[in-house]
Scaffold this motif. Structure first.
Motif, PDB file in Angstrom:
ATOM      1  N   ILE A  73     -27.657   1.271  30.774  1.00  0.00           N
ATOM      2  CA  ILE A  73     -26.495   1.287  31.653  1.00  0.00           C
ATOM      3  C   ILE A  73     -25.489   0.278  31.137  1.00  0.00           C
ATOM      4  O   ILE A  73     -25.823  -0.883  30.900  1.00  0.00           O
ATOM      5  N   ASN A  74     -24.254   0.730  30.948  1.00  0.00           N
ATOM      6  CA  ASN A  74     -23.159  -0.167  30.588  1.00  0.00           C
ATOM      7  C   ASN A  74     -22.431  -0.512  31.877  1.00  0.00           C
ATOM      8  O   ASN A  74     -21.806   0.349  32.487  1.00  0.00           O
ATOM      9  N   LEU A  75     -22.514  -1.773  32.305  1.00  0.00           N
ATOM     10  CA  LEU A  75     -21.910  -2.208  33.565  1.00  0.00           C
ATOM     11  C   LEU A  75     -20.663  -3.023  33.275  1.00  0.00           C
ATOM     12  O   LEU A  75     -20.691  -3.947  32.468  1.00  0.00           O
ATOM     13  N   SER A  76     -19.566  -2.661  33.947  1.00  0.00           N
ATOM     14  CA  SER A  76     -18.302  -3.387  33.792  1.00  0.00           C
ATOM     15  C   SER A  76     -17.797  -3.809  35.165  1.00  0.00           C
ATOM     16  O   SER A  76     -17.994  -3.115  36.159  1.00  0.00           O
ATOM     17  N   VAL A  77     -17.153  -4.965  35.199  1.00  0.00           N
ATOM     18  CA  VAL A  77     -16.489  -5.452  36.398  1.00  0.00           C
ATOM     19  C   VAL A  77     -15.025  -5.640  36.045  1.00  0.00           C
ATOM     20  O   VAL A  77     -14.705  -6.374  35.109  1.00  0.00           O
ATOM     21  N   ASP A  78     -14.164  -4.955  36.748  1.00  0.00           N
ATOM     22  CA  ASP A  78     -12.718  -5.003  36.509  1.00  0.00           C
ATOM     23  C   ASP A  78     -12.366  -4.663  35.065  1.00  0.00           C
ATOM     24  O   ASP A  78     -11.501  -5.278  34.448  1.00  0.00           O
ATOM     25  N   GLY A  79     -13.069  -3.685  34.501  1.00  0.00           N
ATOM     26  CA  GLY A  79     -12.775  -3.211  33.159  1.00  0.00           C
ATOM     27  C   GLY A  79     -13.375  -4.031  32.040  1.00  0.00           C
ATOM     28  O   GLY A  79     -13.177  -3.727  30.870  1.00  0.00           O
TER      29      GLY A  79
END
Length: 154
Positions: A73-79
């Motif tokens: 899983i690739n998790l991003s916060v605010d891009g």
């Protein structure tokens, strides 16, 4: 039987090959150390967050136990990518209060099953937000904050 000149040329070629291989190994080792350092910085443990309980919000993203063995899983916060969550993995981090966008894609990207999943979050100071990454049906991965107990990673 090779003469002296041929032996020197053979040794010189062997030394060139060894130097080439050693240089490549050093480059790979440096690249791995940078990659390891980046993943360590992205994951901030709860104890080091200082006053996270009062000034900031806290984010936990768990990977469901039945998510799969070959997907990450690739998790991003605010891009900004903050984690790659592998088998039996999770992410814990601090969020500033305010609106945030959580994004998730799966890796590898195969058969159209990798649509971008986004959730908006209005983080409040002192609150903890827990999500579970799971397959909501056989074709779509999603971030859920109300996953059934059997799908949560404890």
């Amino acid at each position: 039987m090779p003469n002296g000149r041929q032996r020197i040329l053979v040794r010189r070629n062997i030394m060139k090959i060894l130097r080439y291989v050693c240089t490549k190994l050093v480059i790979v080792a440096i690249a791995w150390s940078f990659a390891a350092a980046a993943s360590i910085q992205a994951r901030q443990p709860r104890s080091s967050s200082g006053s996270a309980g009062s000034d900031n919000a806290y984010l936990i993203v768990n990977r469901a136990a039945n998510f799969g063995t070959r997907e990450s899983i690739n998790l991003s916060v605010d891009g900004v990518q903050v984690a790659v969550i592998g088998l039996n993995g999770s992410y814990e981090g601090v969020l500033r209060p305010g609106k945030h966008v959580l994004s998730m894609t799966t890796n590898p990207q195969t058969q159209g099953l990798t649509r971008l999943t986004q959730r908006t979050l209005d983080a409040q100071p002192g609150k903890t937000y827990a999500f579970t990454a799971l397959w909501d049906d056989s074709y779509n991965a999603s971030l859920e904050n109300h996953a059934p107990l059997w799908q949560k990673v404890l």
